[in-house]
Scaffold this motif. Structure first.
Motif, PDB file in Angstrom:
ATOM      1  N   THR A   5      30.220  50.460  42.514  1.00 49.87           N
ATOM      2  CA  THR A   5      28.545  49.956  42.782  1.00 49.87           C
ATOM      3  C   THR A   5      29.719  48.154  42.907  1.00 49.87           C
ATOM      4  O   THR A   5      28.952  47.188  42.773  1.00 49.87           O
ATOM      5  N   THR A   6      31.232  48.274  42.708  1.00 51.35           N
ATOM      6  CA  THR A   6      31.938  46.874  42.665  1.00 51.35           C
ATOM      7  C   THR A   6      31.865  46.206  43.576  1.00 51.35           C
ATOM      8  O   THR A   6      31.598  47.049  45.112  1.00 51.35           O
ATOM      9  N   SER A   7      32.316  44.843  44.047  1.00 46.98           N
ATOM     10  CA  SER A   7      31.696  44.285  44.905  1.00 46.98           C
ATOM     11  C   SER A   7      33.747  44.448  45.336  1.00 46.98           C
ATOM     12  O   SER A   7      34.513  44.016  44.471  1.00 46.98           O
ATOM     13  N   THR A   8      33.532  43.430  46.671  1.00 42.75           N
ATOM     14  CA  THR A   8      34.619  43.587  47.571  1.00 42.75           C
ATOM     15  C   THR A   8      34.952  41.876  47.257  1.00 42.75           C
ATOM     16  O   THR A   8      34.120  41.486  48.102  1.00 42.75           O
ATOM     17  N   VAL A   9      36.107  41.807  47.243  1.00 40.31           N
ATOM     18  CA  VAL A   9      36.634  40.650  47.179  1.00 40.31           C
ATOM     19  C   VAL A   9      37.701  40.650  47.104  1.00 40.31           C
ATOM     20  O   VAL A   9      38.724  40.829  47.750  1.00 40.31           O
ATOM     21  N   ALA A  10      38.205  39.201  48.377  1.00 34.42           N
ATOM     22  CA  ALA A  10      39.157  38.927  49.489  1.00 34.42           C
ATOM     23  C   ALA A  10      39.154  37.289  49.653  1.00 34.42           C
ATOM     24  O   ALA A  10      38.374  36.401  49.767  1.00 34.42           O
ATOM     25  N   SER A  11      40.563  36.891  50.033  1.00 33.69           N
ATOM     26  CA  SER A  11      40.941  35.336  49.894  1.00 33.69           C
ATOM     27  C   SER A  11      42.618  35.630  50.534  1.00 33.69           C
ATOM     28  O   SER A  11      43.219  35.970  50.489  1.00 33.69           O
ATOM     29  N   GLU A  12      42.248  34.704  51.395  1.00 30.30           N
ATOM     30  CA  GLU A  12      44.011  34.437  52.560  1.00 30.30           C
ATOM     31  C   GLU A  12      44.578  33.700  51.507  1.00 30.30           C
ATOM     32  O   GLU A  12      45.411  33.704  52.271  1.00 30.30           O
ATOM     33  N   ALA A  13      44.078  32.838  51.164  1.00 28.30           N
ATOM     34  CA  ALA A  13      45.371  31.857  50.057  1.00 28.30           C
ATOM     35  C   ALA A  13      45.564  32.533  49.700  1.00 28.30           C
ATOM     36  O   ALA A  13      46.898  32.102  48.873  1.00 28.30           O
ATOM     37  N   TYR A  14      45.010  33.863  48.491  1.00 28.32           N
ATOM     38  CA  TYR A  14      45.717  34.007  46.803  1.00 28.32           C
ATOM     39  C   TYR A  14      45.099  35.579  47.307  1.00 28.32           C
ATOM     40  O   TYR A  14      44.014  36.152  46.787  1.00 28.32           O
ATOM     41  N   PRO A  15      45.874  36.426  47.838  1.00 23.98           N
ATOM     42  CA  PRO A  15      45.824  37.420  47.899  1.00 23.98           C
ATOM     43  C   PRO A  15      45.680  38.649  46.630  1.00 23.98           C
ATOM     44  O   PRO A  15      46.656  37.773  45.750  1.00 23.98           O
ATOM     45  N   GLU A  16      45.032  39.708  46.902  1.00 20.37           N
ATOM     46  CA  GLU A  16      44.811  40.482  45.068  1.00 20.37           C
ATOM     47  C   GLU A  16      46.050  40.609  45.651  1.00 20.37           C
ATOM     48  O   GLU A  16      46.699  41.723  45.994  1.00 20.37           O
ATOM     49  N   ASN A  17      46.200  40.478  44.061  1.00 23.37           N
ATOM     50  CA  ASN A  17      47.747  41.275  43.543  1.00 23.37           C
ATOM     51  C   ASN A  17      49.164  40.817  43.960  1.00 23.37           C
ATOM     52  O   ASN A  17      50.216  41.222  43.980  1.00 23.37           O
ATOM     53  N   GLY A  18      49.275  39.923  44.424  1.00 21.69           N
ATOM     54  CA  GLY A  18      49.731  38.776  45.509  1.00 21.69           C
ATOM     55  C   GLY A  18      50.159  37.242  44.857  1.00 21.69           C
ATOM     56  O   GLY A  18      49.476  37.358  43.571  1.00 21.69           O
ATOM     57  N   SER A  19      50.431  36.605  45.585  1.00 19.51           N
ATOM     58  CA  SER A  19      50.856  35.139  45.268  1.00 19.51           C
ATOM     59  C   SER A  19      50.296  34.169  46.422  1.00 19.51           C
ATOM     60  O   SER A  19      51.011  34.910  48.194  1.00 19.51           O
ATOM     61  N   GLY A  20      50.438  32.966  46.269  1.00 10.67           N
ATOM     62  CA  GLY A  20      49.932  32.399  47.478  1.00 10.67           C
ATOM     63  C   GLY A  20      49.392  30.842  46.423  1.00 10.67           C
ATOM     64  O   GLY A  20      49.428  30.556  45.551  1.00 10.67           O
ATOM     65  N   GLY A  21      49.412  30.378  47.664  1.00 10.36           N
ATOM     66  CA  GLY A  21      48.580  28.788  47.684  1.00 10.36           C
ATOM     67  C   GLY A  21      49.859  27.930  46.380  1.00 10.36           C
ATOM     68  O   GLY A  21      50.834  28.181  46.832  1.00 10.36           O
ATOM     69  N   GLY A  22      48.892  27.529  45.586  1.00 12.26           N
ATOM     70  CA  GLY A  22      49.423  26.335  44.340  1.00 12.26           C
ATOM     71  C   GLY A  22      48.869  25.547  43.572  1.00 12.26           C
ATOM     72  O   GLY A  22      48.041  25.405  44.029  1.00 12.26           O
ATOM     73  N   ALA A  23      49.439  25.024  42.920  1.00 11.26           N
ATOM     74  CA  ALA A  23      48.737  24.035  42.230  1.00 11.26           C
ATOM     75  C   ALA A  23      47.382  23.291  42.780  1.00 11.26           C
ATOM     76  O   ALA A  23      48.796  21.971  43.507  1.00 11.26           O
ATOM     77  N   GLY A  24      46.878  22.869  42.659  1.00 14.89           N
ATOM     78  CA  GLY A  24      45.525  21.972  43.727  1.00 14.89           C
ATOM     79  C   GLY A  24      45.879  22.508  45.038  1.00 14.89           C
ATOM     80  O   GLY A  24      45.014  21.206  45.881  1.00 14.89           O
ATOM     81  N   VAL A  25      46.064  23.261  45.653  1.00 11.33           N
ATOM     82  CA  VAL A  25      45.448  23.390  46.386  1.00 11.33           C
ATOM     83  C   VAL A  25      43.666  24.518  46.882  1.00 11.33           C
ATOM     84  O   VAL A  25      44.201  25.662  46.105  1.00 11.33           O
ATOM     85  N   PRO A  26      43.352  24.676  47.177  1.00  6.89           N
ATOM     86  CA  PRO A  26      42.164  25.591  47.632  1.00  6.89           C
ATOM     87  C   PRO A  26      42.257  26.640  48.019  1.00  6.89           C
ATOM     88  O   PRO A  26      42.807  26.364  49.173  1.00  6.89           O
ATOM     89  N   GLY A  27      41.421  27.708  47.798  1.00  4.03           N
ATOM     90  CA  GLY A  27      41.003  28.783  48.332  1.00  4.03           C
ATOM     91  C   GLY A  27      39.988  29.270  48.094  1.00  4.03           C
ATOM     92  O   GLY A  27      38.836  28.891  47.251  1.00  4.03           O
TER      93      GLY A  27
END
Length: 506
Positions: free
Chosen positions: A413-435
């Protein structure tokens, strides 16, 4: 007065070579003050706030050794003959041909209620008890109880040394006050028995044999025999090796309330004759597996024999549990059908099922009536955030209760979470970069999501949209590793399982 309970405590258990023989001593369990087994001392008595009386044991075989001992003052009243006579917390028998049988290894507690005609000034009196063998009335043993309150039982102990094994004795009581004494009570008759049954009882069963797996579904029939012991009066039995304590309640004014132990059919059965046998018809506990019945015989004085046991095996009689669909959805009502074991149904029709739900929001146990064919149906919605389970036992018309059938299911019953800027178990964006982070459900009827970053931030709840999803925008203040924890809530208020979404900000 509040009641207390006198328990006739068994002796300290000896090694099997001694066959567990022993006399019953007295003990007290004051209601509200804990069980006798917790730090008790058999042989003590208490009746609340009454003054503690002193027992003077003066008895020896031979001549009476003591005249009346006189309380300090008994006002101007006349002592009256004691009433409510008991021996060993059992009724006094005034019939010389039907004496009370008593185990007297530790002596014999005799008691009666003393009286006085004038109770003004809270007088105290004494009680004198005399006992003698019916074959020789000149061999009198005397014990006294001094300074007791009129209207309450006043126990004293006839010493074991004054009571020969296998003899019948008469005893009587009188009240003493100042220099006066009441009339003696009518004699009570007791036959002493210090000898336990030497041999264990025999146990046989015609329908549950000891060396095979027996099909369950009907009560086990047992024949209990005295093992050749002529004075066996009955039997005590249990599915536990530790036998129940034999006892008697104590009522107002310290008056014992004896009951016929054989009226407790859960643990006791009277033999069909002295030294005879008894028939039992019992439903084994647990429904299946290895079962053991423990039995000991009792003589008329309630001395017990060594314990015998009868072990047998019962094969499973579980019902079947079948949902209407192979994998019911979370929180969706589903019809479950219960069907009896066919051989069990043939022996005695199943009349009901006991159902226990586990792992769900409202864990409970309830009964479901069965139809004429032994089947039953029930609608259940399993809403455990990690799954749910059922435990189902059947009950037959003859009282047989099966072992439990178990059915279970697991849910994510967990929720699915997704983000293009900050992928799960990966890296992305940066300080001050919105996601943007999007939450979607795995179960129906989600109305909101609650999330927090790095577990130390305050929780934030956002509503779900028409498609039961939600999106949030987040801007990191610095680089490094982050953990987003989110859980959904359903319309019925169930907080679903949390999900941890980890990522690194460049």
């Amino acid at each position: 007065m509040s009641q207390v309970q006198i328990l006739l405590c068994p002796p300290v258990e000896r090694p099997p070579t001694d066959h567990g023989r022993g006399s019953f001593a007295s003990g007290i369990d004051i209601k509200g003050a804990g069980r006798l087994a917790e730090g008790r001392r058999c042989g003590s008595r208490s009746f609340g706030a009454r003054p503690r009386a002193v027992l003077a044991s003066l008895g020896t075989l031979g001549l009476a050794l003591a005249a009346a001992t006189s309380p300090a003052s008994a006002a101007d009243g006349r002592p009256t003959t004691p009433t409510q006579l008991f021996n060993g917390y059992r009724h006094c028998s005034t019939d010389a041909n039907r004496p009370s049988y008593q185990s007297t290894r530790d002596g014999l507690i005799v008691e009666g209620i003393p009286g006085i005609t004038d109770t003004t000034g809270n007088p105290q009196v004494g009680v004198r008890y005399q006992a003698w063998p019916v074959t020789d009335p000149t061999r009198i043993t005397t014990v006294t109880r001094d300074r007791v309150q009129p209207g309450f039982e006043a126990p004293a102990t006839l010493p074991a040394g004054a009571l020969a094994d296998g003899q019948t004795y008469a005893w009587q009581a009188q009240t003493v006050a100042g220099g006066a004494a009441s009339d003696w009570s009518a004699p009570c008759y007791v036959t002493t028995d210090k000898t336990s049954p030497a041999d264990a009882p025999t146990i046989t069963s015609p329908n549950y044999l000891p060396d095979v797996w027996n099909k369950g579904g009907e009560p086990a029939e047992f024949t209990l025999g005295a093992g050749g012991v002529e004075d066996v009066e009955g039997f005590e039995f249990s599915w536990q090796q530790v036998m129940p304590v034999i006892g008697a309640n104590i009522g107002d004014h310290g008056i014992p309330q004896p009951v016929d132990r054989y009226s407790d059919t859960k643990y006791f059965k009277r033999a069909d004759a002295l030294g005879g046998s008894a028939m039992l018809r019992l439903v084994p506990p647990g429904g299946s597996g290895v079962q053991t019945l423990w039995v000991r015989s009792l003589d008329r004085a309630h001395n017990w024999s060594p314990i015998a046991s009868y072990t047998f095996r019962v094969s499973s009689t579980t019902p079947t549990v079948t949902p209407a669909v192979p994998k019911p959805e979370f929180g969706e009502p589903t019809t479950f059908t219960f069907r009896p074991d066919p051989e069990l149904q043939a022996k005695s029709p199943v009349v009901s099922y006991s159902v226990r739900t586990g792992g769900v929001q409202d864990e409970r146990t309830f009964e479901v009536a069965a139809g004429a064919d032994g089947t039953a149906t029930v609608d259940l919605a399993l809403d455990g955030i990690y799954g749910g389970d059922l435990q189902v036992t059947s009950k037959s018309a003859n009282g047989w209760v099966s072992d439990a059938a178990r059915w279970s299911i697991s849910y994510d019953t967990t929720s699915t979470v997704a983000s293009e800027a900050y992928p799960e178990n990966g890296s992305g964006g940066g300080a001050g970069v919105p996601g943007t982070f999007t939450f979607t459900p795995k179960v129906k009827d989600v109305v909101s999501y609650t999330y927090t970053f790095n577990n130390g931030d305050p929780e934030v709840t956002v509503p779900a949209d028409a498609h039961h999803a939600a999106s949030i925008d987040w801007t990191p203040a610095s680089d490094g590793w982050y953990d987003l924890t989110v859980y959904a809530t359903t319309r019925s208020g169930i907080q679903l399982a949390p999900y941890d979404y980890s990522f690194t900000v460049n």
